[in-house]
Scaffold this motif. Sequence first.
Motif, PDB file in Angstrom:
ATOM      1  N   VAL A 294      80.585  65.397  59.266  1.00  0.00           N
ATOM      2  CA  VAL A 294      80.991  64.336  60.190  1.00  0.00           C
ATOM      3  C   VAL A 294      79.919  63.262  60.319  1.00  0.00           C
ATOM      4  O   VAL A 294      80.221  62.051  60.321  1.00  0.00           O
ATOM      5  CB  VAL A 294      81.324  64.938  61.574  1.00  0.00           C
ATOM      6  CG1 VAL A 294      81.438  63.852  62.631  1.00  0.00           C
ATOM      7  CG2 VAL A 294      82.616  65.738  61.504  1.00  0.00           C
ATOM      8  N   GLN A 295      78.669  63.676  60.389  1.00  0.00           N
ATOM      9  CA  GLN A 295      77.600  62.698  60.587  1.00  0.00           C
ATOM     10  C   GLN A 295      77.314  61.884  59.331  1.00  0.00           C
ATOM     11  O   GLN A 295      77.035  60.680  59.407  1.00  0.00           O
ATOM     12  CB  GLN A 295      76.345  63.412  61.111  1.00  0.00           C
ATOM     13  CG  GLN A 295      76.548  63.926  62.529  1.00  0.00           C
ATOM     14  CD  GLN A 295      75.352  64.676  63.056  1.00  0.00           C
ATOM     15  OE1 GLN A 295      74.331  64.093  63.416  1.00  0.00           O
ATOM     16  NE2 GLN A 295      75.468  66.001  63.137  1.00  0.00           N
ATOM     17  N   ILE A 296      77.387  62.520  58.157  1.00  0.00           N
ATOM     18  CA  ILE A 296      77.254  61.748  56.918  1.00  0.00           C
ATOM     19  C   ILE A 296      78.375  60.713  56.845  1.00  0.00           C
ATOM     20  O   ILE A 296      78.161  59.539  56.524  1.00  0.00           O
ATOM     21  CB  ILE A 296      77.309  62.654  55.674  1.00  0.00           C
ATOM     22  CG1 ILE A 296      76.128  63.606  55.616  1.00  0.00           C
ATOM     23  CG2 ILE A 296      77.343  61.796  54.399  1.00  0.00           C
ATOM     24  CD1 ILE A 296      76.213  64.621  54.479  1.00  0.00           C
ATOM     25  N   GLY A 297      79.589  61.169  57.173  1.00  0.00           N
ATOM     26  CA  GLY A 297      80.741  60.276  57.100  1.00  0.00           C
ATOM     27  C   GLY A 297      80.611  59.081  58.017  1.00  0.00           C
ATOM     28  O   GLY A 297      80.969  57.952  57.651  1.00  0.00           O
ATOM     29  N   ALA A 298      80.102  59.313  59.221  1.00  0.00           N
ATOM     30  CA  ALA A 298      79.952  58.225  60.179  1.00  0.00           C
ATOM     31  C   ALA A 298      78.987  57.164  59.664  1.00  0.00           C
ATOM     32  O   ALA A 298      79.286  55.954  59.697  1.00  0.00           O
ATOM     33  CB  ALA A 298      79.463  58.774  61.522  1.00  0.00           C
ATOM     34  N   LEU A 299      77.825  57.594  59.181  1.00  0.00           N
ATOM     35  CA  LEU A 299      76.855  56.604  58.712  1.00  0.00           C
ATOM     36  C   LEU A 299      77.313  55.953  57.414  1.00  0.00           C
ATOM     37  O   LEU A 299      77.062  54.760  57.191  1.00  0.00           O
ATOM     38  CB  LEU A 299      75.470  57.230  58.525  1.00  0.00           C
ATOM     39  CG  LEU A 299      74.386  56.174  58.314  1.00  0.00           C
ATOM     40  CD1 LEU A 299      74.110  55.386  59.593  1.00  0.00           C
ATOM     41  CD2 LEU A 299      73.086  56.793  57.808  1.00  0.00           C
ATOM     42  N   ALA A 300      78.004  56.709  56.561  1.00  0.00           N
ATOM     43  CA  ALA A 300      78.524  56.134  55.321  1.00  0.00           C
ATOM     44  C   ALA A 300      79.492  54.999  55.627  1.00  0.00           C
ATOM     45  O   ALA A 300      79.496  53.961  54.949  1.00  0.00           O
ATOM     46  CB  ALA A 300      79.208  57.204  54.483  1.00  0.00           C
ATOM     47  N   ALA A 301      80.291  55.165  56.674  1.00  0.00           N
ATOM     48  CA  ALA A 301      81.233  54.116  57.057  1.00  0.00           C
ATOM     49  C   ALA A 301      80.500  52.882  57.579  1.00  0.00           C
ATOM     50  O   ALA A 301      80.868  51.745  57.261  1.00  0.00           O
ATOM     51  CB  ALA A 301      82.199  54.649  58.113  1.00  0.00           C
ATOM     52  N   VAL A 302      79.470  53.108  58.381  1.00  0.00           N
ATOM     53  CA  VAL A 302      78.679  51.983  58.890  1.00  0.00           C
ATOM     54  C   VAL A 302      78.028  51.230  57.731  1.00  0.00           C
ATOM     55  O   VAL A 302      78.027  49.991  57.683  1.00  0.00           O
ATOM     56  CB  VAL A 302      77.611  52.471  59.892  1.00  0.00           C
ATOM     57  CG1 VAL A 302      76.698  51.329  60.307  1.00  0.00           C
ATOM     58  CG2 VAL A 302      78.271  53.085  61.126  1.00  0.00           C
ATOM     59  N   ALA A 303      77.477  51.991  56.777  1.00  0.00           N
ATOM     60  CA  ALA A 303      76.848  51.355  55.614  1.00  0.00           C
ATOM     61  C   ALA A 303      77.880  50.574  54.795  1.00  0.00           C
ATOM     62  O   ALA A 303      77.632  49.430  54.383  1.00  0.00           O
ATOM     63  CB  ALA A 303      76.166  52.412  54.755  1.00  0.00           C
ATOM     64  N   LYS A 304      79.047  51.182  54.579  1.00  0.00           N
ATOM     65  CA  LYS A 304      80.086  50.518  53.781  1.00  0.00           C
ATOM     66  C   LYS A 304      80.533  49.218  54.426  1.00  0.00           C
ATOM     67  O   LYS A 304      80.827  48.231  53.742  1.00  0.00           O
ATOM     68  CB  LYS A 304      81.273  51.451  53.592  1.00  0.00           C
ATOM     69  CG  LYS A 304      82.339  50.898  52.659  1.00  0.00           C
ATOM     70  CD  LYS A 304      83.453  51.904  52.407  1.00  0.00           C
ATOM     71  CE  LYS A 304      84.488  51.337  51.447  1.00  0.00           C
ATOM     72  NZ  LYS A 304      85.586  52.307  51.201  1.00  0.00           N
ATOM     73  N   SER A 305      80.559  49.195  55.762  1.00  0.00           N
ATOM     74  CA  SER A 305      80.980  47.979  56.470  1.00  0.00           C
ATOM     75  C   SER A 305      80.023  46.822  56.226  1.00  0.00           C
ATOM     76  O   SER A 305      80.377  45.660  56.440  1.00  0.00           O
ATOM     77  CB  SER A 305      81.087  48.253  57.976  1.00  0.00           C
ATOM     78  OG  SER A 305      79.800  48.366  58.578  1.00  0.00           O
TER      79      SER A 305
END
Length: 249
Positions: free
Chosen positions: A91-102
């Motif tokens: 969950v935490q990797i996914g959250a930061l990955a989304a922020v980075a992708k944005s």
Amino acid sequence: MANKINLNCDMGESFGAWSMGNDAAIMPYIHSANIACGFHAGDAHIMRQTVALALKHGVQIGAHPGLNDLPGFGRRPLPISPEQAYDLVVVQIGALAAVAKSQGAQLHHVKPHGALYNMAVNNEGLSRAIAQAVLDVDKDLMLYTLANSLYNQVASSMGVKTMQEVFADRTYQDDGSLTPRTQPNAMIVDEEQSIAQVLDMVEHGFVRTLSGKEIPIQADTLCIHGDQPQAPAFAQRIYDVLKVRDLLR
């Protein structure tokens, strides 16, 4: 033979209404930022700001997942199963990955925080869970592991790309583990002693333990803690010392 090392720092460990502490001052002197994902510290606003700051300085972005323990800053060992650890990390990797992708970026690595990191060091089940979470989210991510630990051995055996981590401001036990923060002399507060330890690890491949024993150590990435008052000056000093000796990656 001297090694070349990556410098990393735990960042984004504040909250939206708070100051970002030393992050902006330290960022020019590191290669990798381990960004808190909201469970032990940080929030959505700080995650976005810290990713932007890392991109501005060309610093690699990494997820810094921790236990769900804001009051204890993720440093208190809590009962957790491998399955729970897996879910927390995913969950935490996914959250930061989304922020980075944005922001048009992607993650480079994962480094667990505090108690989660330390609990995995000698726990095969937790080590496997963390490594599997990384593989399942993105097999190309690097996983930062404690040098010479079971955690590193397990992750490597599973095909995870690892970077073995060493510490400038922590003392070591004869088995290669870090001295627990609850014990005397766990932290190195003298700057010259810290730099001497770093050079021993990077240039000469060993670390001197609290008992005075010299043990071999693989140093791929060096953690610089950013939550001390003198952290920016120390980060610059470490960076300058290693750069002069051509020891930076």
